[in-house]
Design an enzyme around this catalytic site. Structure first.
Site, short mmCIF file in Angstrom:
data_model
loop_
_atom_site.label_atom_id
_atom_site.label_comp_id
_atom_site.label_asym_id
_atom_site.label_seq_id
_atom_site.Cartn_x
_atom_site.Cartn_y
_atom_site.Cartn_z
N ASN A 1 2.98 22.46 -26.99
CA ASN A 1 3.49 23.13 -25.79
C ASN A 1 4.65 24.04 -26.16
OD1 ASN A 1 3.84 23.52 -22.87
ND2 ASN A 1 5.70 22.29 -23.10
N ALA B 1 11.80 34.75 -28.59
CA ALA B 1 11.57 33.38 -29.09
C ALA B 1 10.14 32.90 -28.86
CB ALA B 1 12.56 32.41 -28.42
N GLU B 2 9.71 32.81 -27.59
CA GLU B 2 8.39 32.20 -27.32
C GLU B 2 7.26 32.90 -28.04
OE1 GLU B 2 7.65 31.46 -23.13
OE2 GLU B 2 9.80 31.50 -22.79
N HIS C 1 8.11 25.47 -24.62
CA HIS C 1 9.06 25.25 -23.52
C HIS C 1 10.19 26.26 -23.67
CE1 HIS C 1 11.12 23.16 -20.30
NE2 HIS C 1 12.22 23.23 -21.02
N GLU D 1 3.00 11.43 -23.93
CA GLU D 1 2.85 11.01 -22.51
C GLU D 1 4.04 11.40 -21.65
OE1 GLU D 1 -0.19 8.70 -24.71
OE2 GLU D 1 1.87 9.36 -25.11
N ASP E 1 7.91 17.06 -22.01
CA ASP E 1 8.73 17.78 -23.01
C ASP E 1 9.41 16.80 -23.98
OD1 ASP E 1 9.84 19.88 -20.30
OD2 ASP E 1 8.08 20.08 -21.57
N ASN F 1 2.18 34.39 -23.28
CA ASN F 1 2.12 33.58 -24.51
C ASN F 1 0.70 33.57 -25.07
OD1 ASN F 1 4.74 32.08 -25.27
ND2 ASN F 1 4.69 31.97 -23.05
N GLY G 1 0.15 34.72 -18.67
CA GLY G 1 -0.53 34.67 -19.97
C GLY G 1 0.12 35.48 -21.07
C1 GRF Z 1 7.11 31.26 -19.47
O1 GRF Z 1 8.40 31.24 -18.92
C2 GRF Z 1 7.01 30.20 -20.53
O2 GRF Z 1 8.25 29.90 -21.07
C3 GRF Z 1 6.54 29.01 -19.83
O3 GRF Z 1 5.66 29.51 -18.82
C4 GRF Z 1 6.11 30.81 -18.41
C5 GRF Z 1 4.96 31.77 -18.24
O4 GRF Z 1 4.37 31.98 -19.47
N1 GRF Z 1 5.92 28.11 -20.77
P1 GRF Z 1 3.09 32.98 -19.64
O5 GRF Z 1 3.58 34.39 -19.42
O6 GRF Z 1 2.06 32.58 -18.60
O7 GRF Z 1 2.64 32.74 -21.04
#
Ligand code: GRF
Length: 203
Positions: A108, A180-181, A110, A148, A151, A14, A12
């Site tokens: 999403n 980045a994320e 990625h 659908e 990515d 993100n 979690g």
């Molecule tokens: C991360 O590597 C992210 O890039 C991918 O899921 C992984 C875990 O993300 N989408 P998080 O720490 O659970 O947000």
């Protein structure tokens, strides 16, 4: 107020970036109305609880078949009546009916620069293993709409990250998350909340 539902499967981080962005005012006019995890033990659920956000677990393992899971998942989504669904490390395929009902309202994150290292089988550490295997000098992350495919939806934001000498998949994953994320996912949500992405029809 943009009502956001966040789907998670793991740590979690993100989700935490979104929570922090809202609390610090970097994401305006937004409220997380529910967090759904397919993994009852996901630390993401703890993060939600610590911030007073409702977290529920809906695992395919708890249902006798995929259709029953899809029905439960759709109910849990509709019950929250979100304006936007955010997949933040969510490792379950979104039912086609949800994608249809929320066309251009599911995004999403990625951990690569799509179209590199994406699609079926590219998730979590596997993405970074492939990038290091190929020897790319630049990688990064992408926020895209969910359709659908895997990515394959329209790209919203991307941010590049340097691959450094001696990187392991774990080290690279951490840098891509930090640089980045955790930056572009909150940024994309703020853009949607503030009407900067007209095509999704939210504003
Ligand atoms: C991360 O590597 C992210 O890039 C991918 O899921 C992984 C875990 O993300 N989408 P998080 O720490 O659970 O947000």
């Amino acid at each position: 107020m943009l009502k956001v539902l966040v789907c998670v499967s793991g740590g979690g981080t993100n989700l935490q970036a979104i929570i922090d962005g809202i609390e610090q005012g970097k994401i305006r006019n937004t409220k997380i109305v529910r967090v759904i995890s397919n993994n009852p033990g996901a630390y993401a659920l703890t993060r939600a609880k610590e911030h007073g956000i409702e977290g529920i677990s809906i695992s395919p393992k708890e249902y006798e078949n995929r259709d029953a899971f899809h029905k439960a998942f759709l109910n849990a989504v509709e019950d929250a009546s979100p304006d936007l669904i955010v997949l933040a490390g969510f490792l379950v395929v979104i039912p086609a009916e949800v994608i249809r009902k929320y066309r251009n309202r599911i995004i999403n994150i990625h951990p690569s620069l799509i179209p590199s290292f994406c699609g079926t089988g590219y998730y979590g550490l596997k993405v970074h293993e492939a990038a290091l295997e190929r020897g790319v000098k630049i990688t990064g992350a992408t926020v895209h709409y969910v359709d659908e495919g895997t990515d394959t939806g329209p790209i919203i934001l991307q941010k590049a990250v340097e691959v450094k000498k001696g990187d392991t998949p774990k080290i690279l994953q951490q840098r891509v998350m930090e640089e980045a994320e955790w930056i572009i996912l909150p940024q994309a949500i703020n853009m949607i909340a503030c009407g900067e992405l007209q095509e999704e029809g939210l504003c």
